[in-house]
Design a protein around this motif. Structure first.
Motif, PDB file in Angstrom:
ATOM      1  N   ALA A 269      12.318   2.414   2.311  1.00  0.00           N
ATOM      2  CA  ALA A 269      13.054   1.397   3.074  1.00  0.00           C
ATOM      3  C   ALA A 269      12.098   0.420   3.737  1.00  0.00           C
ATOM      4  CB  ALA A 269      13.954   2.067   4.109  1.00  0.00           C
ATOM      5  N   THR A 270      11.021   0.934   4.329  1.00  0.00           N
ATOM      6  CA  THR A 270      10.030   0.070   4.975  1.00  0.00           C
ATOM      7  C   THR A 270       9.238  -0.721   3.945  1.00  0.00           C
ATOM      8  OG1 THR A 270       9.829   1.557   6.873  1.00  0.00           O
ATOM      9  CG2 THR A 270       8.000   0.046   6.479  1.00  0.00           C
ATOM     10  N   TRP A 271       8.871  -0.065   2.866  1.00  0.00           N
ATOM     11  CA  TRP A 271       8.093  -0.757   1.829  1.00  0.00           C
ATOM     12  C   TRP A 271       8.871  -1.944   1.263  1.00  0.00           C
ATOM     13  CZ3 TRP A 271       5.964   3.909  -1.543  1.00  0.00           C
ATOM     14  CH2 TRP A 271       5.227   4.767  -0.706  1.00  0.00           C
ATOM     15  N   ILE A 272      10.188  -1.742   1.092  1.00  0.00           N
ATOM     16  CA  ILE A 272      11.022  -2.821   0.557  1.00  0.00           C
ATOM     17  C   ILE A 272      11.260  -3.886   1.613  1.00  0.00           C
ATOM     18  CG2 ILE A 272      13.329  -3.373  -0.302  1.00  0.00           C
ATOM     19  CD1 ILE A 272      13.366  -0.595  -1.612  1.00  0.00           C
ATOM     20  N   LYS A 273      11.609  -3.470   2.824  1.00  0.00           N
ATOM     21  CA  LYS A 273      11.926  -4.407   3.896  1.00  0.00           C
ATOM     22  C   LYS A 273      10.770  -5.353   4.192  1.00  0.00           C
ATOM     23  CE  LYS A 273      13.383  -4.531   8.755  1.00  0.00           C
ATOM     24  NZ  LYS A 273      13.707  -3.693   9.950  1.00  0.00           N
ATOM     25  N   GLU A 274       9.552  -4.826   4.153  1.00  0.00           N
ATOM     26  CA  GLU A 274       8.374  -5.641   4.449  1.00  0.00           C
ATOM     27  C   GLU A 274       7.866  -6.406   3.227  1.00  0.00           C
ATOM     28  OE1 GLU A 274       5.269  -3.518   6.433  1.00  0.00           O
ATOM     29  OE2 GLU A 274       6.597  -2.676   7.972  1.00  0.00           O
ATOM     30  N   GLY A 275       8.546  -6.258   2.086  1.00  0.00           N
ATOM     31  CA  GLY A 275       8.134  -6.978   0.882  1.00  0.00           C
ATOM     32  C   GLY A 275       6.827  -6.489   0.310  1.00  0.00           C
ATOM     33  N   LEU A 276       6.521  -5.218   0.518  1.00  0.00           N
ATOM     34  CA  LEU A 276       5.235  -4.680   0.060  1.00  0.00           C
ATOM     35  C   LEU A 276       5.242  -4.389  -1.436  1.00  0.00           C
ATOM     36  CD1 LEU A 276       4.544  -2.147   2.976  1.00  0.00           C
ATOM     37  CD2 LEU A 276       3.857  -4.557   2.802  1.00  0.00           C
ATOM     38  N   VAL A 277       6.380  -3.911  -1.957  1.00  0.00           N
ATOM     39  CA  VAL A 277       6.432  -3.519  -3.365  1.00  0.00           C
ATOM     40  C   VAL A 277       7.391  -4.424  -4.137  1.00  0.00           C
ATOM     41  CG1 VAL A 277       5.800  -1.114  -2.948  1.00  0.00           C
ATOM     42  CG2 VAL A 277       8.204  -1.781  -2.878  1.00  0.00           C
ATOM     43  N   ASP A 278       7.042  -4.673  -5.397  1.00  0.00           N
ATOM     44  CA  ASP A 278       7.855  -5.534  -6.261  1.00  0.00           C
ATOM     45  C   ASP A 278       8.817  -4.743  -7.129  1.00  0.00           C
ATOM     46  OD1 ASP A 278       6.580  -8.309  -5.830  1.00  0.00           O
ATOM     47  OD2 ASP A 278       4.868  -6.996  -6.175  1.00  0.00           O
ATOM     48  N   TYR A 279       8.505  -3.485  -7.374  1.00  0.00           N
ATOM     49  CA  TYR A 279       9.431  -2.653  -8.133  1.00  0.00           C
ATOM     50  C   TYR A 279       9.211  -1.186  -7.793  1.00  0.00           C
ATOM     51  CZ  TYR A 279       5.644  -1.591 -11.501  1.00  0.00           C
ATOM     52  OH  TYR A 279       4.475  -1.179 -12.098  1.00  0.00           O
ATOM     53  N   ILE A 280      10.277  -0.406  -8.011  1.00  0.00           N
ATOM     54  CA  ILE A 280      10.253   1.039  -7.780  1.00  0.00           C
ATOM     55  C   ILE A 280      10.743   1.729  -9.047  1.00  0.00           C
ATOM     56  CG2 ILE A 280      11.343   2.930  -6.494  1.00  0.00           C
ATOM     57  CD1 ILE A 280      11.468   1.041  -4.088  1.00  0.00           C
ATOM     58  N   VAL A 281      10.046   2.785  -9.435  1.00  0.00           N
ATOM     59  CA  VAL A 281      10.421   3.574 -10.606  1.00  0.00           C
ATOM     60  C   VAL A 281      10.858   4.960 -10.141  1.00  0.00           C
ATOM     61  CG1 VAL A 281       9.686   4.523 -12.815  1.00  0.00           C
ATOM     62  CG2 VAL A 281       8.750   2.344 -12.032  1.00  0.00           C
ATOM     63  N   PRO A 282      12.165   5.189  -9.944  1.00  0.00           N
ATOM     64  CA  PRO A 282      12.631   6.539  -9.630  1.00  0.00           C
ATOM     65  C   PRO A 282      12.474   7.420 -10.863  1.00  0.00           C
ATOM     66  CG  PRO A 282      14.298   4.858  -9.117  1.00  0.00           C
ATOM     67  CD  PRO A 282      13.271   4.223  -9.991  1.00  0.00           C
ATOM     68  N   SER A 283      11.875   8.603 -10.675  1.00  0.00           N
ATOM     69  CA  SER A 283      11.518   9.411 -11.844  1.00  0.00           C
ATOM     70  C   SER A 283      11.539  10.889 -11.523  1.00  0.00           C
ATOM     71  CB  SER A 283      10.111   9.010 -12.317  1.00  0.00           C
ATOM     72  OG  SER A 283       9.649   9.859 -13.352  1.00  0.00           O
ATOM     73  N   ASP A 284      11.978  11.682 -12.487  1.00  0.00           N
ATOM     74  CA  ASP A 284      11.750  13.116 -12.412  1.00  0.00           C
ATOM     75  C   ASP A 284      10.302  13.383 -12.809  1.00  0.00           C
ATOM     76  OD1 ASP A 284      12.717  15.940 -12.196  1.00  0.00           O
ATOM     77  OD2 ASP A 284      12.133  15.988 -14.303  1.00  0.00           O
ATOM     78  N   PHE A 285       9.847  14.590 -12.543  1.00  0.00           N
ATOM     79  CA  PHE A 285       8.476  14.955 -12.878  1.00  0.00           C
ATOM     80  C   PHE A 285       8.242  14.977 -14.385  1.00  0.00           C
ATOM     81  CE2 PHE A 285       5.087  18.082 -13.632  1.00  0.00           C
ATOM     82  CZ  PHE A 285       4.101  17.625 -12.771  1.00  0.00           C
TER      83      PHE A 285
END
Length: 473
Positions: A192-208
């Motif tokens: 939530a913080t990483w997105i709110k502050e514009g730190l990351v451009d994409y997120i990859v939700p993944s199982d192991f």
């Protein structure tokens, strides 16, 4: 494995010769690559150049930790950093990486990002936190989340400064994290913080290890709503943790279509392969070749083109797998999560009923779709019967086929199973004026063990739920 495709990105790993800070694992597969380095060829430069020639962005992705515990018998990555400082490594069940509570660890990991953007013309960085998920001691992730957030801010600053120096707008920054918000919070990934502050451009939700068609993509989509952050759920070749057979059965193209259909249907911006090389890596091993998803290189790479096109997906059959990716019998995921969705009916309990959620991003009002379901019931006596409901609606007995498999399932067929009854349900009820109950989104299969005079004991388990969606041309 030297690269993986994600949308219009090519993502490579820093254990490739040319990147000086990483140490190559002792894998025979890398011997030919090492010969390039001996001839003065920097493969990382070559890959970046080829990607740019094809109009693709090149994202340098590296695993933050991978089997670095000092006492790990199967340790492929013998980094000198780990050997010199075993006190900076995590120890214990499920935790095999560096302990990010130490500033020296964060500094060493950050140096890799610096090298990638300073020495190579990459278009961004991806931090892969899925090997081995824990950046801190199990249970201490949430209280130390601020350390990873500061680490993320520092990386964003590095990328912004590099972009300014190069005279470009922005270098991308992505993170590969567990596939539920709950797991991310537990491990210290404050998305939530990483997105709110514009730190990351994409997120990859993944199982192991595994593709999970049931993943709640929309939880991540909602988190990124109103921002420029993209969501790229991961697809894996492996289906489920299947114990002794070393993942003999892999995803087929129809399985990938179904997973992609669900990811896109619940708001994903794209998909990101993980360990995709398993589709063709062992094709030369004769006794396994028939089980692998693509026999020859580069057939499986063409599948990536197919499943990035939603129109292409919708025009072909889709085979949904709702397997439990981490069975109780095999223990928890390396993230610490247990998500055994199988239905277990324990005869020692008064209520012999259970339910399983399964989701399908399908328009079942479309007359061109034909659907069937199936599951395997283990431990069921021949005289016993199951009452089956889908979304609360009783399945008519005339649409159910039950076949006993007395031999069970061998390790050459998938997850080894004892003798079972295969239930196949025809969902095309309109032929007799009935309306089938499947809906777009989350559905629920409910199974009840009907009273019987059979003197059976133990537990009946409902496993390997599947749905076939056939597209009538």
């Amino acid at each position: 494995r030297v690269g993986e495709v994600m949308g219009s990105h090519l993502s490579a790993f820093t254990d490739i010769p040319g990147v000086q800070r990483g140490t190559l694992p002792v894998w025979r597969a890398y011997e030919n690559i090492m010969s390039l380095k001996e001839r003065g060829i920097d493969l990382m430069h070559l890959l970046v150049e080829r990607a740019h020639e094809q109009g693709m962005k090149f994202i340098a992705s590296y695993r933050q930790t991978h089997s670095v515990a000092p006492d790990d018998v199967d340790n492929y990555f013998n980094w000198q950093f780990k050997i010199d400082h075993p006190e900076w490594c995590l120890k214990g069940k499920g935790a095999h990486g560096f302990n990010f509570i130490h500033p020296e660890v964060r500094a060493e990991r950050f140096a890799l990002a610096e090298e990638a953007v300073n020495d190579y013309d990459v278009d961004g960085i991806e931090y892969d936190y899925m090997r081995w998920c824990h950046m801190f001691k199990p249970g201490e992730g949430k209280k130390n989340a601020h350390l990873l957030t500061d680490f993320t801010r520092r990386t964003r600053k590095l990328l912004d400064e590099t972009a300014k120096r190069r005279g470009i707008d922005r270098l991308e920054f992505g993170v590969r994290v567990p596939q539920s918000i709950k797991e991310c919070d537990y491990l210290g990934f404050d998305l939530a913080t990483w997105i709110k502050e514009g730190l990351v451009d994409y997120i990859v939700p993944s199982d192991f290890f595994h593709s999970d068609t049931n993943m709640k993509t929309e939880d991540f989509v909602k988190l990124a709503e109103g921002t420029n952050c993209k969501i790229y759920p991961a697809i894996h070749n492996r289906i489920s943790m299947d114990g002794p057979n070393e993942h003999y059965r892999l995803m087929t193209l129809a399985n990938f279509r179904a997973a992609a259909q669900n990811f896109y249907g619940f708001g994903a911006d794209g998909i990101s392969p993980y360990n995709y090389q398993f589709a063709f890596e062992r094709r030369a091993v004769a006794h396994r070749s028939s089980a692998y998803a693509a026999y020859m290189w580069p057939a499986a790479l063409g599948w990536l083109r197919d499943i990035r096109d939603l129109e292409e997906i919708n025009s072909h059959d889709r085979h949904y797998l709702f397997y439990t990716v981490w069975k109780k019998a095999y223990g928890a995921s390396p993230s610490g999560s247990t998500n055994d969705d199988n239905i277990y009916l324990d005869r020692a309990k008064p209520i012999l009923e259970g339910s399983q959620r399964f989701r399908m991003a399908e328009d079942f009002s479309n007359p061109k779709l034909r659907t069937t379901m199936q599951f395997k019931a283990l431990g069921l006596a021949e005289e016993e019967k199951l009452d089956i409901r889908i979304n609360g609606k009783q399945v008519p007995v005339d649409y159910i086929t039950r076949v006993h498999d007395k031999n069970g399932q061998s390790l050459f067929e998938g997850d080894p199973l004892d003798p079972f009854h295969l239930y196949v349900i025809d969902m095309n009820w309109e032929t007799t004026g009935r309306k089938q109950p499947l809906i777009f989104g989350d559905n629920q299969l409910t199974v009840r063990l009907a009273p019987s005079a059979a003197k059976a004991e133990g537990t009946v388990s409902i496993e390997e739920l599947e749905c076939y969606v056939y597209v009538r041309k």
